[in-house]
Enzyme design. Structure first.
Site, PDB file in Angstrom:
ATOM      1  N   ARG A  66       0.836  -1.204   0.000  1.00  0.00           N
ATOM      2  CA  ARG A  66       0.000   0.000   0.000  1.00  0.00           C
ATOM      3  C   ARG A  66       0.874   1.260   0.000  1.00  0.00           C
ATOM      4  O   ARG A  66       0.584   2.237  -0.696  1.00  0.00           O
ATOM      5  CB  ARG A  66      -0.915  -0.010   1.221  1.00  0.00           C
ATOM      6  CG  ARG A  66      -1.868   1.173   1.302  1.00  0.00           C
ATOM      7  CD  ARG A  66      -2.792   1.039   2.501  1.00  0.00           C
ATOM      8  NE  ARG A  66      -3.691   2.176   2.596  1.00  0.00           N
ATOM      9  CZ  ARG A  66      -3.919   2.860   3.714  1.00  0.00           C
ATOM     10  NH1 ARG A  66      -3.310   2.515   4.841  1.00  0.00           N
ATOM     11  NH2 ARG A  66      -4.755   3.872   3.722  1.00  0.00           N
ATOM     12  N   HIS A  70       0.753   4.291  -2.711  1.00  0.00           N
ATOM     13  CA  HIS A  70       0.510   5.685  -2.327  1.00  0.00           C
ATOM     14  C   HIS A  70       1.683   6.582  -2.697  1.00  0.00           C
ATOM     15  O   HIS A  70       1.489   7.753  -3.023  1.00  0.00           O
ATOM     16  CB  HIS A  70       0.228   5.770  -0.827  1.00  0.00           C
ATOM     17  CG  HIS A  70      -1.159   5.338  -0.453  1.00  0.00           C
ATOM     18  ND1 HIS A  70      -1.860   5.873   0.608  1.00  0.00           N
ATOM     19  CD2 HIS A  70      -1.983   4.408  -1.008  1.00  0.00           C
ATOM     20  CE1 HIS A  70      -3.050   5.302   0.683  1.00  0.00           C
ATOM     21  NE2 HIS A  70      -3.136   4.403  -0.276  1.00  0.00           N
ATOM     22  N   ASP A  71       2.887   6.047  -2.639  1.00  0.00           N
ATOM     23  CA  ASP A  71       4.051   6.835  -3.023  1.00  0.00           C
ATOM     24  C   ASP A  71       4.013   7.165  -4.509  1.00  0.00           C
ATOM     25  O   ASP A  71       4.208   8.316  -4.911  1.00  0.00           O
ATOM     26  CB  ASP A  71       5.338   6.073  -2.691  1.00  0.00           C
ATOM     27  CG  ASP A  71       6.598   6.869  -3.016  1.00  0.00           C
ATOM     28  OD1 ASP A  71       6.614   8.087  -2.737  1.00  0.00           O
ATOM     29  OD2 ASP A  71       7.549   6.282  -3.543  1.00  0.00           O
ATOM     30  N   VAL A  74       1.656  10.004  -6.049  1.00  0.00           N
ATOM     31  CA  VAL A  74       1.887  11.421  -5.757  1.00  0.00           C
ATOM     32  C   VAL A  74       3.311  11.778  -6.171  1.00  0.00           C
ATOM     33  O   VAL A  74       4.282  11.293  -5.599  1.00  0.00           O
ATOM     34  CB  VAL A  74       1.702  11.724  -4.256  1.00  0.00           C
ATOM     35  CG1 VAL A  74       1.846  13.220  -3.992  1.00  0.00           C
ATOM     36  CG2 VAL A  74       0.335  11.231  -3.782  1.00  0.00           C
ATOM     37  N   SER A  80       8.605  10.268  -1.636  1.00  0.00           N
ATOM     38  CA  SER A  80       8.140  11.483  -0.953  1.00  0.00           C
ATOM     39  C   SER A  80       7.139  11.180   0.156  1.00  0.00           C
ATOM     40  O   SER A  80       6.953  11.995   1.070  1.00  0.00           O
ATOM     41  CB  SER A  80       7.538  12.469  -1.954  1.00  0.00           C
ATOM     42  OG  SER A  80       6.507  11.869  -2.718  1.00  0.00           O
ATOM     43  N   ASN A  97      -3.144   8.829   4.073  1.00  0.00           N
ATOM     44  CA  ASN A  97      -1.914   8.201   4.558  1.00  0.00           C
ATOM     45  C   ASN A  97      -1.825   8.081   6.076  1.00  0.00           C
ATOM     46  O   ASN A  97      -0.825   7.589   6.599  1.00  0.00           O
ATOM     47  CB  ASN A  97      -0.691   8.981   4.054  1.00  0.00           C
ATOM     48  CG  ASN A  97      -0.512   8.864   2.554  1.00  0.00           C
ATOM     49  OD1 ASN A  97      -0.851   7.850   1.956  1.00  0.00           O
ATOM     50  ND2 ASN A  97      -0.001   9.917   1.937  1.00  0.00           N
ATOM     51  N   PRO A 165      -6.545   7.502  -4.889  1.00  0.00           N
ATOM     52  CA  PRO A 165      -7.963   7.127  -4.986  1.00  0.00           C
ATOM     53  C   PRO A 165      -8.525   6.722  -3.624  1.00  0.00           C
ATOM     54  O   PRO A 165      -8.018   5.797  -2.993  1.00  0.00           O
ATOM     55  CB  PRO A 165      -7.946   5.926  -5.943  1.00  0.00           C
ATOM     56  CG  PRO A 165      -6.656   6.046  -6.691  1.00  0.00           C
ATOM     57  CD  PRO A 165      -5.685   6.652  -5.722  1.00  0.00           C
ATOM     58  N   HIS A 195      -6.067  -5.960  -2.799  1.00  0.00           N
ATOM     59  CA  HIS A 195      -6.973  -6.036  -1.661  1.00  0.00           C
ATOM     60  C   HIS A 195      -7.223  -7.480  -1.233  1.00  0.00           C
ATOM     61  O   HIS A 195      -7.973  -7.707  -0.279  1.00  0.00           O
ATOM     62  CB  HIS A 195      -8.310  -5.364  -1.999  1.00  0.00           C
ATOM     63  CG  HIS A 195      -8.209  -3.870  -2.133  1.00  0.00           C
ATOM     64  ND1 HIS A 195      -9.252  -3.071  -2.564  1.00  0.00           N
ATOM     65  CD2 HIS A 195      -7.177  -3.023  -1.889  1.00  0.00           C
ATOM     66  CE1 HIS A 195      -8.866  -1.803  -2.590  1.00  0.00           C
ATOM     67  NE2 HIS A 195      -7.611  -1.751  -2.186  1.00  0.00           N
ATOM     68  N   THR A 196      -6.603  -8.413  -1.902  1.00  0.00           N
ATOM     69  CA  THR A 196      -6.728  -9.807  -1.489  1.00  0.00           C
ATOM     70  C   THR A 196      -5.972 -10.079  -0.199  1.00  0.00           C
ATOM     71  O   THR A 196      -6.172 -11.115   0.433  1.00  0.00           O
ATOM     72  CB  THR A 196      -6.225 -10.754  -2.603  1.00  0.00           C
ATOM     73  OG1 THR A 196      -6.514 -12.105  -2.228  1.00  0.00           O
ATOM     74  CG2 THR A 196      -4.727 -10.627  -2.808  1.00  0.00           C
ATOM     75  N   ASP A 248     -10.438  -9.229   2.531  1.00  0.00           N
ATOM     76  CA  ASP A 248     -10.761 -10.476   1.828  1.00  0.00           C
ATOM     77  C   ASP A 248     -11.035 -11.532   2.903  1.00  0.00           C
ATOM     78  O   ASP A 248     -10.168 -12.337   3.233  1.00  0.00           O
ATOM     79  CB  ASP A 248      -9.579 -10.884   0.950  1.00  0.00           C
ATOM     80  CG  ASP A 248      -9.887 -12.071   0.055  1.00  0.00           C
ATOM     81  OD1 ASP A 248     -10.992 -12.628   0.172  1.00  0.00           O
ATOM     82  OD2 ASP A 248      -9.018 -12.443  -0.744  1.00  0.00           O
ATOM     83  N   SER A 251      -9.377 -15.076   3.817  1.00  0.00           N
ATOM     84  CA  SER A 251      -8.252 -15.312   2.906  1.00  0.00           C
ATOM     85  C   SER A 251      -7.285 -14.135   2.891  1.00  0.00           C
ATOM     86  O   SER A 251      -6.535 -13.965   1.938  1.00  0.00           O
ATOM     87  CB  SER A 251      -8.789 -15.575   1.487  1.00  0.00           C
ATOM     88  OG  SER A 251      -7.746 -15.863   0.587  1.00  0.00           O
TER      89      SER A 251
END
Length: 330
Positions: A66, A70-71, A74, A80, A97, A165, A195-196, A248, A251
């Protein structure tokens, strides 16, 4: 007159070739085993640190993945997101964040690298490599991580809010924000597959349970049985910022296709998960993945991860190599 036009065309073509040549050189600086000469053991050091610590904290694999995402969204993949702020205006101070984890883990890797090869390996590359290595160690897919990224000097909270997002995104927002980074709908579906693994705080989706349109209602796109279970056992109030829920269920420690199966059953945790089924292209892609093999998913996911890792990278003389990942001007 014709001669003048011809000369102008030649000049334009020549200038274009110079520009393309420059772009090619910049891109070529991001390459596999970039540190082979300057710090030969760099990637082994990262991998060794991951192997030493991730088995004791396997949930960090999802957190580092993640962080990498996110890095890159941006100012490109430039580290950063790691920069500290004393004024509350850095990326890590921004709402998307606030629940990021793994900063001390990255600092630990960087400290070992600095002891071996001072000022050589960028924090941006440490994020990219550790995200991949931690996912692989927990049984997930391997992807290529070309290196040579340089670190950025600027970290702005408002830019994180504008570009990452949110889990409340509808399809239009997802398409726009991914498109801004040069990622297409296929990448959107595949990268959402992360997202699993991992968990989320109730506050990231509780509006779907209690106040979807501001009238105290529930998101009709969410399976009613799943919603009832979340309300009764996981998130009994709207403003729960503490409780965590598996993205998930059953799992979350396994990098598999079950996330997509749940999305098709209207059991994706986030509004952004559900949004993937509202477009025929992304819905078709999800069905294709579910009907395919796990290895095919791994291969396609790897391609999108490598593509994401190249977003607006700083190479060559651009950017810096920060000796302390949390300090902007080192």
């Amino acid at each position: 007159m014709k001669g003048a036009n011809y000369s102008a065309i030649v000049v334009v073509i020549a200038a274009s070739l110079v520009i393309l040549g420059h772009v090619g050189k910049v891109q070529a600086q991001l390459q596999m085993n970039f540190y082979a000469d300057s710090c030969p053991n760099a990637e082994e050091i990262v991998q060794g640190f991951v192997k030493q610590h991730i088995p004791n904290a396997p949930s960090l694999a999802a957190a580092l993945l993640r962080m990498h995402f996110h890095d890159c969204f941006v100012r490109g993949c430039d580290g950063s997101v790691l920069i500290n702020s004393t004024r509350g205006n850095a990326e890590r101070d921004s709402a998307p964040n606030l629940t990021l984890r793994g900063f001390s883990f990255i600092d630990g890797i960087k400290a070992v690298l600095e002891a071996q090869c001072p000022g050589i390996v960028s924090c941006a590359d440490v994020i990219a490599l550790s995200a991949r290595d931690s996912v692989v160690l927990t049984g997930g897919p391997y992807w290529r991580v070309p290196t040579g990224r340089r670190d950025g000097r600027i970290s702005n909270a408002s830019e994180a809010l504008a570009n990452i997002p949110p889990p409340t995104s509808n399809f239009t927002t997802l398409q726009r924000l991914f498109g801004n980074q040069g990622l297409d709908l296929k990448d959107l579906v595949l990268l959402s597959g992360a997202h699993t693994i991992g968990v989320s705080h109730c506050s990231s989706f509780s509006n779907r349970l209690y106040n979807f349109t501001g009238r105290g209602d529930q998101d009709p796109a969410l399976d009613s049985e799943y919603a009832a279970n979340l309300k009764s056992r996981k998130c009994p109030t709207l403003n729960d910022n503490v409780t965590i829920v598996e993205m998930d269920p059953g799992s979350r420690k396994t990098f598999d296709l079950s996330y997509y199966t749940l999305v098709l059953k209207r059991r994706g945790l986030f509004q952004s998960d559900s949004a993937l089924t509202t477009n025929p292209t992304t819905l078709s892609a999800i069905n294709g993945l579910v009907q395919g093999t796990l290895q095919n998913f791994y291969t396609e996911f790897a391609n999108s991860m490598e593509k994401m890792g190249r977003i607006n990278v700083k190479t060559g003389s651009a950017g810096v190599v920060r000796r302390q990942c949390g300090v902007a001007n080192s």
